[in-house]
Design an enzyme around this catalytic site. Sequence first.
Site, PDB file in Angstrom:
ATOM      1  CE  LYS A  79       7.611   2.285   6.552  1.00  0.00           C
ATOM      2  NZ  LYS A  79       7.901   3.682   6.843  1.00  0.00           N
ATOM      3  N   GLY A 105      10.914   5.464   2.580  1.00  0.00           N
ATOM      4  CA  GLY A 105      12.367   5.548   2.538  1.00  0.00           C
ATOM      5  C   GLY A 105      13.052   4.283   3.016  1.00  0.00           C
ATOM      6  CB  VAL A 107       3.681   0.329   3.990  1.00  0.00           C
ATOM      7  CG1 VAL A 107       2.682   0.030   5.100  1.00  0.00           C
ATOM      8  CG2 VAL A 107       4.746   1.289   4.467  1.00  0.00           C
ATOM      9  CB  ILE A 157      -0.980   0.021   1.199  1.00  0.00           C
ATOM     10  CG1 ILE A 157      -0.219  -0.223   2.514  1.00  0.00           C
ATOM     11  CG2 ILE A 157      -2.109  -0.992   1.005  1.00  0.00           C
ATOM     12  CD1 ILE A 157      -1.055   0.006   3.760  1.00  0.00           C
ATOM     13  N   GLY A 158       2.155   1.107  -0.057  1.00  0.00           N
ATOM     14  CA  GLY A 158       3.005   2.305  -0.091  1.00  0.00           C
ATOM     15  C   GLY A 158       4.473   1.946  -0.024  1.00  0.00           C
ATOM     16  CG  ASP A 177      11.543  10.185   7.186  1.00  0.00           C
ATOM     17  OD1 ASP A 177      11.560  11.249   6.528  1.00  0.00           O
ATOM     18  OD2 ASP A 177      11.325   9.076   6.670  1.00  0.00           O
ATOM     19  N   GLY A 199      11.493   1.215   3.348  1.00  0.00           N
ATOM     20  CA  GLY A 199      10.901  -0.053   2.933  1.00  0.00           C
ATOM     21  C   GLY A 199       9.495   0.140   2.410  1.00  0.00           C
TER      22      GLY A 199
END
Length: 848
Positions: free
Chosen positions: A580, A562, A566, A558-559, A680, A564
């Site tokens: 993640k 930076g 998800v 789903i995403g 982050d 890894g």
Amino acid sequence: MASNSPLSVLLFFLLVSSSYAAIPSASSIVQAVALLKWKSSLQNQTHSLLPSWTLDPNNATNSSSHIKRRGPPCNWVGITCNMAGSVTEINLASRSLRGTFHYFNFSSFPSLVRLDLNGNSFSGSIPNHIGNLSKLVYLDLSINQLSGKIPSNIGLLTRLRILYLDQNHIDGSIPQEIGNLRSLNELTLYINNLTGSIPTSLGNLSNLTILYLHDNQLSGFIPAEIGNLINLIKLDMPTNHLTGSIPSTIGNLTKLTYLSLFENQLSGSIPPEVGKLRSLNELTLNNNNLTGLIPTSLGEIPKELGRLTSLFHLNLSNNKLVGGIPLEIGLLYQLDHLDLSTNNLSGPIPGQLGNCSRLLQLDLSKNNFRETIPYQIGNLANLQVLLDLSQNSLAGEIPSKLGDLHNLEKLNISHNKLCGSIPSTFVEMVSLTVVDISYNELEGPLPNIKAFQDATEEAFKNNKGLCASIRGLQPCISDTKEGQNVVVLIVLSLLGALFLIIGCIGIFYIFRPIARNVEKEPNKTNSKNLFSIWSHDGRMVCKDIIEVTEDFSNEYCIGVGGYGSVYIAKLLTGQVVAVKKLHPSQNGEMADLKTFKSEICALTEIRHRNIVKLYGFCSHVRHSFLVYEYLERGSLAKILSKVEGAKELDWMKRISVVKGVAYALSYMHHDCSPPIAHRDITSNNILLDSEYQARLSDFGTARLLRYDSSNWTSLAGTYGYVAPELAYTMKITTKCDVYSFGIVALEVIMGTHPGELISSLSSSSLVSSSIGQNILLKDVLDQRISLPIFHVAQEVVSIVKLASACLHTSPQCRPTMQEVSQKLSTPMTHFMEPFNTITLGHLLNLNM
Ligand SMILES: *[C@@H]1O[C@H](CO)[C@@H](O)[C@H](O)[C@H]1NC(C)=O
Ligand SMILES: *[C@@H]1O[C@H](CO)[C@@H](O)[C@H](O)[C@H]1NC(C)=O
Ligand SMILES: *[C@@H]1O[C@H](CO)[C@@H](O)[C@H](O)[C@H]1NC(C)=O
Ligand SMILES: *[C@@H]1O[C@H](CO)[C@@H](O)[C@H](O)[C@H]1NC(C)=O
Ligand SMILES: *[C@@H]1O[C@H](CO)[C@@H](O)[C@H](O)[C@H]1NC(C)=O
Ligand SMILES: *[C@@H]1O[C@H](CO)[C@@H](O)[C@H](O)[C@H]1NC(C)=O
Ligand SMILES: *[C@@H]1O[C@H](CO)[C@@H](O)[C@H](O)[C@H]1NC(C)=O
Ligand SMILES: *[C@@H]1O[C@H](CO)[C@@H](O)[C@H](O)[C@H]1NC(C)=O
Ligand SMILES: *[C@@H]1O[C@H](CO)[C@@H](O)[C@H](O)[C@H]1NC(C)=O
Ligand SMILES: *[C@@H]1O[C@H](CO)[C@@H](O)[C@H](O)[C@H]1NC(C)=O
Ligand SMILES: *[C@@H]1O[C@H](CO)[C@@H](O)[C@H](O)[C@H]1NC(C)=O
Ligand SMILES: *[C@@H]1O[C@H](CO)[C@@H](O)[C@H](O)[C@H]1NC(C)=O
């Protein structure tokens, strides 16, 4: 001497007088003889000084033509007679005469109106017989060597208007009888050795305009009767031993232009009645023991000092004054000298000081002033002699506006808590010759101007990281091209480039040891196999996750972030979690497994409604992943990127998102021990729950993934959100999060990453802060939703303002997240301006 004795001369004179056109009166003869007697008493005879003072007709007739028809002494130098031939004036000022009044027969001059012996070397005492000069109006014995006391008979000179006895060695006290000199206009007794107290009878001199008593040994109180001298224009009593407080009756002296009481032992507070002295130009009360507030900071007694609009010199230094500088100071626009140094004044320096545009000298040193240097100080374009703000507790950055002080010669801002770099605008301070910026927290390059080049090491020492090619300082890494007109974009791209280079180097170093690790110890990594921090069935869950995501198939992704990708994982229990998966190489970076585990433990313990819950961590030879609470609405970035999402996210929701992120960061920075930095913060890492409440994800993972015991890192964060200092210091602090928060907060309000606007909003000295300052706030807001109104608008303004503070280029100058969340949760003060007209520049100067 015999042939020259006055009597023999008189005889001679009487014998030859018939040859004169004008026959001198008897009184003339008596007066001439009296003067000659006195002359003969003067040391060295000083004949050469008073050649005309003779009864020799050859000499005497040679006087100026208009007194040709007069006989002695009326035709002598310095002597003036009335029509009756009686001496009315003796004017022998500055004739180097040396002697005493011992042989001066005062009774001989009943018509004397004016006696001026100023600037000679007369010594001895002033005889009591001076009282015989009953017609005297003007008496000037100043600048001589007179000693002894002021005779009490001085009180008989009731016609006296001017009495100058200054600059002698007169001692004793001022006689009470001086109060009889009702006609006196000017009285100067300064620079003598007068003791005792100021007589109350002075209060009877209602016509007095000038009273100078400075530099004596006068003691006791200032009599309240001084307030009766309603015609007084100048009152000057500094450098004595006066005690007690300044009488409130001083407020009656409404014609006063000059009031000076410095260097005494006056105590108590400055009476608010001082505020009635509307004509005052100069007020010097420095070096006393005055306490209390500068009047006007009291509520019920408003604006006293502010009424002194004629004041041009105010010196209250060296007292024990407390409280703040009244804002009314700004009304004193005539001020050219202001010295409040060495007191116990506190609070902020009011920006209103910037209205005192005639100031040549401003000294606020040695107090407890706090907060920032108001940029309005930069409006004081006439400032020339001195700007001294040293030895206070001033913090924040030096406003770049100070560079406008083109006439300033001396600048001292040492011993404060100033941070950031020296504004590049300082190169415009072309008159600067002396500078002291020591004992602050300043960093960055020194401006390339003479004052800095010529200064010694002392002027810079004890700062954070100043650099320059000057002895005693480290050279600067990148020269700022002499700081001239550095365009925002150039700076940003330079920083960006630097950042990327460092980033690349960092990545190179990340991968090198990993490769070595993998090659050398494949079995060791393998032997660690799988561990999990979870509940007792953690191993099972880890296995489940790999299964339900079909070994992390793209289908479940789903995403990508930076560190890894998800994935969404629907566990067999029905629970949905976000996973993640870390890039495999990063797993190998974990040098100290034990510390890493305990850190994960700590993170799983965190419970905050604005932080995404970390359930646990799974490590396997093939996969390592973090397991999180799943939030259906996804990331803030995703929502803002779509029109529907943006519309759904109304102003109330946006404000709540910003607050949520602030609370989360405040919790991690200030309520966790040790503090945990996120490293982050981006709109990608802020997830929204079903209620549109912000949940910060990945907390601490950046640190975990690059774990080592120090806070030094080669790279962390996402470009566009990373604090500028990381480009050169690589030192991670919670203040890096504050910066990223600022970006995110603006992004929420603007609907998009603020981009170039950052430079207009961050109060940076490196960039010209004027760019974009005229942009209207309403124009930068997310245009996809309608403008905020009422209190919502106020909150938006407050967020933008706070976010700007977070974007400060200098980490120390940024607020803490605790301060940010406090300010966000307390109701803000109202601003009066219509929302539509607020510019970014205006916003930054808004006081909240
Ligand atoms: C008298 O005059 C001479 C020379 O003019 C000078 O040297 C001397 O000091 C004077 N004496 C006194 C007592 O003033
Ligand atoms: C007259 O004046 C001359 C020159 O100044 C001086 O030498 C002389 O002593 C004077 N005569 C008398 C009597 O003062
Ligand atoms: C007297 O006056 C005449 C002319 O006015 C002048 O030449 C002469 O020098 C004077 N004499 C003295 C002693 O001053
Ligand atoms: C002073 O002058 C007065 C009046 O002219 C006279 O009576 C008196 O004797 C004088 N005194 C002395 C000491 O010369
Ligand atoms: C002059 O002053 C003295 C001292 O005060 C006094 O005794 C004397 O009577 C006065 N003489 C005149 C003429 O006023
Ligand atoms: C005052 O008196 C002291 C000694 O008593 C002396 O040193 C000082 O010079 C005097 N000051 C003046 C101005 O006469
Ligand atoms: C004070 O001054 C005024 C105005 O000059 C004058 O009329 C008055 O007489 C003076 N008073 C005294 C006591 O001299
Ligand atoms: C001032 O003058 C008045 C008379 O006008 C007198 O009664 C009073 O004592 C004087 N004050 C002082 C302090 O001398
Ligand atoms: C002088 O000041 C006192 C105290 O401030 C006040 O009570 C009094 O009325 C004033 N007098 C005049 C004449 O203004
Ligand atoms: C101020 O007062 C203190 C005591 O209260 C005293 O020690 C000090 O000398 C005073 N300073 C001045 C300048 O009068
Ligand atoms: C104020 O007074 C102090 C102490 O007397 C002095 O050093 C300083 O120069 C004065 N300030 C001004 C502005 O005149
Ligand atoms: C200055 O003021 C602070 C409070 O603002 C106080 O604690 C301190 O004792 C004062 N210092 C002096 C020297 O009066």
